[in-house]
Design an enzyme around this catalytic site. Structure first.
Site, short mmCIF file in Angstrom:
data_model
loop_
_atom_site.label_atom_id
_atom_site.label_comp_id
_atom_site.label_asym_id
_atom_site.label_seq_id
_atom_site.Cartn_x
_atom_site.Cartn_y
_atom_site.Cartn_z
N SER A 65 33.53 40.77 35.80
CA SER A 65 34.78 40.08 36.09
C SER A 65 34.87 38.76 35.33
O SER A 65 33.85 38.14 35.00
CB SER A 65 34.91 39.79 37.59
OG SER A 65 34.92 40.98 38.33
N1 SAH Z 1 31.29 42.06 40.80
C1 SAH Z 1 31.21 42.73 39.53
C2 SAH Z 1 32.55 43.31 39.15
C3 SAH Z 1 32.37 44.67 38.57
S1 SAH Z 1 33.81 45.63 38.34
C4 SAH Z 1 30.68 41.80 38.46
O1 SAH Z 1 30.63 40.59 38.67
O2 SAH Z 1 30.25 42.28 37.42
C5 SAH Z 1 33.91 46.55 39.85
C6 SAH Z 1 32.75 47.44 40.19
O3 SAH Z 1 33.11 48.14 41.39
C7 SAH Z 1 32.40 48.51 39.17
O4 SAH Z 1 31.05 48.42 38.84
C8 SAH Z 1 32.71 49.82 39.88
O5 SAH Z 1 31.85 50.89 39.53
C9 SAH Z 1 32.55 49.43 41.35
N2 SAH Z 1 33.24 50.27 42.31
C10 SAH Z 1 34.46 50.86 42.22
N3 SAH Z 1 34.75 51.56 43.34
C11 SAH Z 1 33.67 51.43 44.17
C12 SAH Z 1 33.33 51.93 45.45
N4 SAH Z 1 34.15 52.74 46.15
N5 SAH Z 1 32.14 51.58 46.00
C13 SAH Z 1 31.27 50.80 45.31
N6 SAH Z 1 31.53 50.29 44.09
C14 SAH Z 1 32.70 50.61 43.52
#
Ligand code: SAH
Length: 215
Positions: A65
């Site tokens: 993010s």
């Molecule tokens: N907090 C992260 C943001 C990553 S983007 C950072 O700082 O890098 C969002 C993430 O949510 C992705 O890795 C995606 O695979 C995950 N995601 C999407 N749907 C999900 C779900 N139902 N349960 C767990 N993770 C999920």
């Protein structure tokens, strides 16, 4: 681990100043961002991008993010030392590190197996020890709850209902809600049965998907 020298620290202070200018006022959030080597969460070739206020691909079709988004969501949580936090979407682990740096106890769930494994190799040597889970964040972690805070870092088409009862009374959930674009919501559990909802405007996240991805 990749080195963290003067260049990286300098770029990081500039990023912190930029976030403060964009309205992040929580000093603990700014201090955590000032301390965590974001470039380590990305390929070292991308160091200049690591401290730009931008999202970036991290593999498995996912993104780390944007720093402003991480800071904004964390600020909305009103995080206190010792808070028990459920994070949905471990991704790169950067947001997880921010929460831990601020003294939270973190339970983090990721549905992409590749990312789940990668982050488990990376965070502990940096001194960050959340509880890692591979699974579907829509279900939360009822056996580990209730939580003081729940942070959803993927865009949910609607408020994930199963997470609501996993909040303590007085607890706060921050969640981006919407399909292609989302609105940032802060939900507070005011008593056993009631919740308030505040809208903090437009934002953009990768989608929150159901089930797990074994790839
Ligand atoms: N907090 C992260 C943001 C990553 S983007 C950072 O700082 O890098 C969002 C993430 O949510 C992705 O890795 C995606 O695979 C995950 N995601 C999407 N749907 C999900 C779900 N139902 N349960 C767990 N993770 C999920």
């Amino acid at each position: 681990m990749q080195s963290d020298g003067y260049r990286e620290q300098g770029l990081r202070s500039q990023l912190v100043a930029e976030l403060a200018k964009k309205g992040i006022a929580d000093q603990n959030v700014l201090a955590a961002i000032g301390k965590i080597p974001r470039h380590v969460f990305m390929d070292s070739a991308f160091i200049d991008f690591a401290y730009a206020d931008k999202a970036f691909p991290i593999g498995a079709g996912q993104t780390i993010s944007q720093p402003f988004t991480v800071a904004f969501q964390t600020q909305l949580l009103n995080l206190k030392k010792g808070d028990k936090v459920l994070e949905i979407g471990t991704g790169s682990g950067y947001q997880t590190a921010v929460l831990l740096e601020m003294g939270a106890k973190v339970y983090t769930i990721e549905r992409q197996r590749e990312l789940y494994h990668k982050v488990q190799q990376m965070l502990p040597p940096m001194g960050y020890h959340p509880q890692f889970f591979y699974g579907d964040g829509y279900l939360g972690k009822p056996t580990y709850g209730p939580f003081d805070k729940i942070l959803v870092t993927a865009g949910a088409p609607s408020i994930p209902e199963k997470l609501l009862p996993q909040l303590k009374v007085g607890g706060v959930m921050v969640v981006p809600v919407g399909d292609k674009q989302q609105r940032m919501f802060r939900i507070v559990r005011t008593n056993e049965t009631d919740f308030t909802k505040e809208d903090f405007g437009d934002c953009m996240f990768v989608p929150m998907l159901e089930g797990v991805n074994r790839g």
